[in-house]
Design an enzyme around this catalytic site. Structure first.
Site, PDB file in Angstrom:
ATOM      1  N   ASP A 142       0.820  -1.207   0.000  1.00  0.00           N
ATOM      2  CA  ASP A 142       0.000   0.000   0.000  1.00  0.00           C
ATOM      3  C   ASP A 142       0.857   1.261   0.000  1.00  0.00           C
ATOM      4  OD1 ASP A 142      -2.703   1.344   0.525  1.00  0.00           O
ATOM      5  OD2 ASP A 142      -1.497   2.067   2.205  1.00  0.00           O
TER       6      ASP A 142
ATOM      7  N   GLU B 134       1.463  -0.513  -4.888  1.00  0.00           N
ATOM      8  CA  GLU B 134       0.500   0.542  -5.153  1.00  0.00           C
ATOM      9  C   GLU B 134       1.279   1.850  -5.234  1.00  0.00           C
ATOM     10  OE1 GLU B 134      -3.424   2.801  -3.338  1.00  0.00           O
ATOM     11  OE2 GLU B 134      -1.748   2.240  -2.064  1.00  0.00           O
TER      12      GLU B 134
END
Length: 526
Positions: free
Chosen positions: A196, A259
């Site tokens: 993330d 990401e």
């Protein structure tokens, strides 16, 4: 994971509730894995289920190696993984390594003094002589990226909420601790990780002020005024990613995807995936935040990811838990079901891995959530200028006529949009003309054609609003054509080509939002 894989994202809070608390859980996902497997996807990606105070709904982790009780137990996660593997699905989990929760025991120790064992595990800095923060950095959710802590007499950094203190990945001890987290989940049978916001994981140690951006562009937060070159995207991130890749490779066949949001996403995605010793793929935001779907958008993306030697491999979502659902963003007054059919075909024709967000297989539009039901801190803080994330996170509709659409036995944590009820799984499951049936068919199309999975993509000249490209792998050639505009286009396939798949019309002129995939007639180009 094979290149060109199709990965299905589950947002656990909103998938299926089995214990009657209005929040989805791991047993609920396990009970619905047959649905996911029936789509033909390769893997399921689970958004965070770790222990968390839920200030950012799981992206503020207080224990990386345990399951939050709201979702279940470690045994529930093991059962989910075992069932997924039995169905031929790989399991990918989220790792949030840029920050923790302020309730993580690492941070609790770090904030006690400037000389304890974890004193440098987070980003601390003295105030300026006038008491103001050490730099001008701004947080994504609004306000300075610094919060004063009286215990240490210093500021701590947070790129997101104040409850998400920034980890100091410049520290070798922090890197080792995070790699131990990776080992923990690999040993439990997890098949890969989505990292993330990994480009936020390292900062400029000199704490240099960010320069302002030139005028222009939407600005709803102080964050939007700065060129974020010092609070994120430090070159040392790549070295850490190489260490992580070496560890996952030692387990064999594991998958890693970064990401990468932000203004320099294309550049960073390529840096994080270049060669064979960085990550397997990078998850881009090109389509997630695009306000319109245009041929120029797809052409520009293809130009960046052109397959030159040494280049990495991209991953593309159209929707996820952070962005408004694509069909609502891109409809521009056109039929939502037609847009759902078009976008599913286009996604399956793109070069790269592709991510399908829960509900896309049903053609769900963005959920409408009234202000008094909002829970997303960004949406509440910036209302009404920021649309927020709640509308993409409303519960999955399983049974149209059941209370709460079969998601829960009580009122869910977010309301179910009445427009989603006719699109419930039970209404579509037996309908061969449904979006669900089409999604299964188009995933099978991608699986059946190597050119769609991992072939080269070559853009072809076409009139305005017409997107035309070729996919090619070895001797296989496919022609993909899409009318992204509002008017019918007079287009005929070249001689020697035949339609093998189509949405919103398979012959004659191209209606708005129609798409076709063609292959050469046998022997046409021999």
């Amino acid at each position: 994971m094979p290149r060109g894989a199709v990965i299905y994202q589950v947002y656990p809070r909103s998938y299926a509730d089995t214990n009657g608390d209005g929040v989805g859980d791991l047993p609920g996902i396990t009970a619905r894995l047959d649905h996911i497997a029936s789509l033909g996807v390769d893997a399921v990606w689970l958004s965070p289920f770790y222990r968390s105070p839920m200030k950012d709904f799981g992206y503020d982790v207080s224990d990386y190696c345990d399951v939050d009780p709201i979702f279940g137990t470690l045994a529930d996660l093991d059962a989910l993984t075992a069932r997924a593997h039995a169905l031929g699905l790989r399991v990918i989990t989220d790792l949030v390594f840029a920050h923790t929760s302020d309730q993580h025991f690492w941070f609790n120790e770090s904030r006690q003094s400037r000389d304890n064992a974890k004193a440098d595990w987070f980003v601390w800095a003295d105030a300026k002589p006038d008491g103001t923060p050490p730099s001008n950095w701004q947080s994504v959710f609004g306000g300075p990226a610094w919060t004063w802590d009286a215990r240490r007499g210093q500021y701590y950094m947070h790129n997101f909420l104040t409850g998400q203190p920034q980890l100091n990945l410049h520290s070798p001890a922090v890197q080792e601790a995070l790699l131990e987290v990776v080992r923990f989940w690999l040993d439990r049978g997890v098949d890969g990780f989505r990292l993330d916001a990994i480009n936020f994981a390292m900062h400029d140690p000199a704490l240099t002020d960010n320069p302002p951006l030139p005028p222009g562009g939407p600005r709803t937060r102080p964050f939007d005024f700065q060129d974020k070159i010092h609070n994120q995207s430090w070159p040392g991130i790549v070295d850490f990613l190489k260490r992580l890749r070496a560890l996952t490779d030692s387990y064999g066949g594991r998958f890693t995807v970064a990401e990468v949001p932000g203004d320099r996403a294309d550049q960073e995605m390529q840096a994080y995936t270049e060669g064979d010793d960085t990550l397997n793929s990078a998850y881009g935001f090109t389509y997630l935040y695009a306000p319109a779907l245009t041929p120029d958008l797809v052409r520009a993306t293809a130009a960046v990811w052109d397959g030159r030697p040494g280049q990495g491999w991209p991953s593309w979502p159209f929707s996820n838990h952070d962005a408004p659902r694509a069909i609502s963003r891109w409809a521009e007054g056109r039929d939502l079901s037609a847009m759902a059919r078009l976008t599913t075909l286009l996604l399956m024709c793109l070069r790269g891995d592709v991510f399908l967000y829960q509900g896309e297989e049903l053609g769900l539009p963005q959920g409408e959530v009234p202000f008094d039901r909002l829970v997303d801190p960004e949406a509440i803080a910036n209302w009404p200028k920021t649309l927020g994330r709640d509308g993409a996170r409303t519960p999955m509709p399983w049974t149209a006529d059941a209370p709460h659409a079969g998601f829960s036995t009580i009122e869910p944590w977010l309301p179910i949009d009445p427009r989603h009820l006719p699109l419930a799984v039970d209404r579509q499951a037996a309908d061969p003309a449904s979006q669900l049936a089409l999604t299964r068919r188009l995933i099978a199309l991608r699986k059946a054609h190597p050119a769609l999975q991992c072939g080269a993509l070559t853009m072809l000249d076409a009139p305005e609003h017409l997107l035309l490209f070729e996919r090619r792998q070895d001797d296989e050639r496919l022609l993909c054509v899409f009318n992204l505009g509002h008017h019918t286009l007079d287009w005929s396939p070249p001689e020697g080509w035949q339609v093998i798949e189509a949405v919103n019309g398979d012959e004659g002129p191209l209606a708005p939002l129609s798409g076709r995939v063609l292959s050469p007639v046998s022997g046409a180009f021999a």
